[in-house]
Motif scaffolding. Structure first.
Motif, PDB file in Angstrom:
ATOM      1  N   VAL A  76      49.251  70.008  -8.981  1.00  0.00           N
ATOM      2  CA  VAL A  76      49.034  70.672 -10.266  1.00  0.00           C
ATOM      3  C   VAL A  76      48.845  69.609 -11.342  1.00  0.00           C
ATOM      4  O   VAL A  76      49.621  68.653 -11.423  1.00  0.00           O
ATOM      5  N   PHE A  77      47.793  69.740 -12.155  1.00  0.00           N
ATOM      6  CA  PHE A  77      47.582  68.849 -13.298  1.00  0.00           C
ATOM      7  C   PHE A  77      48.205  69.479 -14.531  1.00  0.00           C
ATOM      8  O   PHE A  77      47.963  70.653 -14.837  1.00  0.00           O
ATOM      9  N   LEU A  78      49.017  68.705 -15.230  1.00  0.00           N
ATOM     10  CA  LEU A  78      49.634  69.143 -16.479  1.00  0.00           C
ATOM     11  C   LEU A  78      49.198  68.210 -17.599  1.00  0.00           C
ATOM     12  O   LEU A  78      49.330  66.990 -17.478  1.00  0.00           O
ATOM     13  N   GLU A  79      48.687  68.785 -18.665  1.00  0.00           N
ATOM     14  CA  GLU A  79      48.274  68.021 -19.839  1.00  0.00           C
ATOM     15  C   GLU A  79      49.461  67.956 -20.797  1.00  0.00           C
ATOM     16  O   GLU A  79      49.900  68.984 -21.321  1.00  0.00           O
ATOM     17  N   GLY A  80      49.990  66.753 -20.997  1.00  0.00           N
ATOM     18  CA  GLY A  80      51.157  66.572 -21.857  1.00  0.00           C
ATOM     19  C   GLY A  80      50.952  67.107 -23.266  1.00  0.00           C
ATOM     20  O   GLY A  80      51.890  67.630 -23.879  1.00  0.00           O
ATOM     21  N   ASP A  81      49.732  66.993 -23.779  1.00  0.00           N
ATOM     22  CA  ASP A  81      49.464  67.485 -25.129  1.00  0.00           C
ATOM     23  C   ASP A  81      49.719  68.982 -25.260  1.00  0.00           C
ATOM     24  O   ASP A  81      50.033  69.471 -26.343  1.00  0.00           O
ATOM     25  N   ASP A  82      49.613  69.719 -24.149  1.00  0.00           N
ATOM     26  CA  ASP A  82      49.825  71.166 -24.194  1.00  0.00           C
ATOM     27  C   ASP A  82      51.277  71.543 -24.473  1.00  0.00           C
ATOM     28  O   ASP A  82      51.568  72.692 -24.793  1.00  0.00           O
ATOM     29  N   PHE A  83      52.179  70.594 -24.357  1.00  0.00           N
ATOM     30  CA  PHE A  83      53.599  70.860 -24.574  1.00  0.00           C
ATOM     31  C   PHE A  83      54.045  70.551 -25.996  1.00  0.00           C
ATOM     32  O   PHE A  83      55.208  70.753 -26.342  1.00  0.00           O
TER      33      PHE A  83
ATOM     34  N   ARG B  29      59.290  64.068 -31.142  1.00  0.00           N
ATOM     35  CA  ARG B  29      58.971  63.995 -29.711  1.00  0.00           C
ATOM     36  C   ARG B  29      60.079  64.558 -28.823  1.00  0.00           C
ATOM     37  O   ARG B  29      59.829  64.865 -27.660  1.00  0.00           O
ATOM     38  N   LYS B  30      61.292  64.682 -29.336  1.00  0.00           N
ATOM     39  CA  LYS B  30      62.441  65.083 -28.518  1.00  0.00           C
ATOM     40  C   LYS B  30      62.204  66.424 -27.808  1.00  0.00           C
ATOM     41  O   LYS B  30      62.326  66.520 -26.585  1.00  0.00           O
ATOM     42  N   GLY B  31      61.881  67.468 -28.543  1.00  0.00           N
ATOM     43  CA  GLY B  31      61.651  68.785 -27.943  1.00  0.00           C
ATOM     44  C   GLY B  31      60.467  68.781 -27.003  1.00  0.00           C
ATOM     45  O   GLY B  31      60.480  69.445 -25.955  1.00  0.00           O
ATOM     46  N   TRP B  32      59.433  68.037 -27.361  1.00  0.00           N
ATOM     47  CA  TRP B  32      58.237  67.912 -26.533  1.00  0.00           C
ATOM     48  C   TRP B  32      58.600  67.328 -25.166  1.00  0.00           C
ATOM     49  O   TRP B  32      58.227  67.875 -24.122  1.00  0.00           O
ATOM     50  N   LEU B  33      59.344  66.238 -25.160  1.00  0.00           N
ATOM     51  CA  LEU B  33      59.749  65.591 -23.909  1.00  0.00           C
ATOM     52  C   LEU B  33      60.667  66.488 -23.089  1.00  0.00           C
ATOM     53  O   LEU B  33      60.557  66.554 -21.857  1.00  0.00           O
ATOM     54  N   GLU B  34      61.572  67.189 -23.764  1.00  0.00           N
ATOM     55  CA  GLU B  34      62.481  68.103 -23.054  1.00  0.00           C
ATOM     56  C   GLU B  34      61.711  69.249 -22.402  1.00  0.00           C
ATOM     57  O   GLU B  34      62.020  69.657 -21.278  1.00  0.00           O
ATOM     58  N   ASN B  35      60.691  69.766 -23.096  1.00  0.00           N
ATOM     59  CA  ASN B  35      59.854  70.833 -22.520  1.00  0.00           C
ATOM     60  C   ASN B  35      59.115  70.339 -21.274  1.00  0.00           C
ATOM     61  O   ASN B  35      59.039  71.047 -20.270  1.00  0.00           O
TER      62      ASN B  35
END
Length: 172
Positions: free
Chosen positions: A30-37, A57-63
């Motif tokens: 599965v490809f996941l685009e980090g920007d989508d988070f 960035r904290k919530g983004w990284l946790e997601n």
């Protein structure tokens, strides 16, 4: 059996998404685009030319961590494009992950800035690239789950080199 996660990392504009998508096809993952988070507020800040803070960035990284943990726990392999600029960001992503590998795409400011000026329809303006380089903490030798790939050889050569490294580490 748990799945594996490969995170293609580096500053904005270095080719993370392109390379991660190619690897995902090769691994049947599965490809996941980090920007989508990213939250909408993070996207709005970047569009306005405002660099993100660690708090942003904290919530983004946790997601992202929640998603890759869920996927690997189900036995699915994931390939993620994510800047992961600082060691502590990578530590958040690798927390409790048995099978994770970072592929750091390393290139010069001048090279990447030139690429960013040519791309269209991306919320990250080239003017923020310097802040990305200022934030960047390259993976160190003690980060055994990280591979550095120089991005000046051409995309097909880089992908082949990465696939060879993945085979050596039993990711393929």
């Amino acid at each position: 059996m748990k799945g594996k996660c490969v995170i293609v990392m580096g500053v904005s504009g270095c080719g993370k998404s392109t390379i991660a998508e190619a690897i995902a096809k090769e691994m049947n993952a599965v490809f996941l685009e980090g920007d989508d988070f990213h939250s909408q507020s993070n996207i709005d800040k970047m569009k306005a030319g405002i660099p993100l803070t660690d708090d942003d960035r904290k919530g983004w990284l946790e997601n992202i961590h929640t998603k890759i943990t869920t996927d690997t726990d189900k036995g699915e392999d994931s390939i993620l494009s994510c800047s992961a600029l600082k060691r502590k960001y990578r530590d958040t992503l690798r927390k409790d992950m048995a099978h994770i590998l970072f592929i750091y795409l390393k290139g010069s400011f001048e090279l990447i800035h030139g690429w960013m000026e040519k791309r269209k329809h991306h919320f990250m303006p080239p003017e923020l690239l310097k802040s990305q380089f200022d934030t960047l903490e390259e993976p160190t030798a003690e980060e055994k789950d990280a591979i550095t790939v120089h991005i000046d050889a051409g995309i097909q050569s880089e992908i082949q080199h990465i696939l060879q490294q993945l085979k050596k580490r039993n990711y393929l």
